[in-house]
Design a protein around this motif. Structure first.
Motif, short mmCIF file in Angstrom:
data_model
loop_
_atom_site.label_atom_id
_atom_site.label_comp_id
_atom_site.label_asym_id
_atom_site.label_seq_id
_atom_site.Cartn_x
_atom_site.Cartn_y
_atom_site.Cartn_z
N VAL A 135 -5.66 0.20 6.90
CA VAL A 135 -6.62 1.22 6.50
C VAL A 135 -5.88 2.39 5.87
O VAL A 135 -4.81 2.77 6.35
N VAL A 136 -6.45 2.95 4.82
CA VAL A 136 -5.90 4.12 4.14
C VAL A 136 -7.00 5.16 4.05
O VAL A 136 -8.14 4.83 3.73
N LEU A 137 -6.65 6.42 4.32
CA LEU A 137 -7.53 7.55 4.09
C LEU A 137 -6.82 8.49 3.12
O LEU A 137 -5.70 8.92 3.39
N VAL A 138 -7.44 8.77 1.98
CA VAL A 138 -6.87 9.66 0.97
C VAL A 138 -7.78 10.87 0.85
O VAL A 138 -8.97 10.72 0.55
N VAL A 158 0.84 -1.20 0.00
CA VAL A 158 0.00 0.00 0.00
C VAL A 158 0.87 1.25 0.00
O VAL A 158 0.58 2.23 -0.70
N GLY A 159 1.96 1.24 0.76
CA GLY A 159 2.87 2.38 0.77
C GLY A 159 3.40 2.70 -0.62
O GLY A 159 3.49 3.87 -1.02
N GLY A 160 3.72 1.68 -1.39
CA GLY A 160 4.16 1.87 -2.77
C GLY A 160 3.08 2.47 -3.64
O GLY A 160 3.34 3.35 -4.47
N VAL A 161 1.85 2.01 -3.46
CA VAL A 161 0.73 2.56 -4.23
C VAL A 161 0.55 4.04 -3.89
O VAL A 161 0.37 4.88 -4.78
N LEU A 162 0.63 4.38 -2.60
CA LEU A 162 0.45 5.76 -2.19
C LEU A 162 1.58 6.65 -2.74
O LEU A 162 1.32 7.79 -3.13
#
Length: 88
Positions: free
Chosen positions: A50-53, A23-27
């Motif tokens: 969990v990710v909040l964008v 996920v860190g790479g995607v962000l």
């Protein structure tokens, strides 16, 4: 109008760190998206990630992670803030 995307996934047992890294790479790849203002990456109990964008307008959806990192499919949905409370 700003919107917030919430993305949630449950990692397969023992795979939470790998899912966090993915996920860190995607962000990082979203850094060049002009609509994206910021993103938060969270680790939760029960192997959750969990990710909040936050974005100006509709935020882009995150792609599906590799299936071997998950115990069930990831979910995501968009929110619009109604009110903000600042405590500090």
């Amino acid at each position: 109008m700003s919107e917030t995307l919430m993305w949630e996934a449950r990692a397969a047992v023992g795979r939470q760190e790998e899912l966090l890294d993915w996920v860190g790479g995607v962000l990082e790849g979203m850094r060049d998206n002009a609509a994206c203002r910021c993103a938060g990456l969270y680790r939760g109990g029960d192997h959750r990630v969990v990710v909040l964008v936050e974005a100006d307008g509709l935020p882009p959806e995150l792609p599906p992670p590799p299936e071997e990192l998950l115990s069930r499919p990831a979910r995501q949905w968009t929110f619009r803030r109604v009110r903000r409370h600042v405590f500090r």
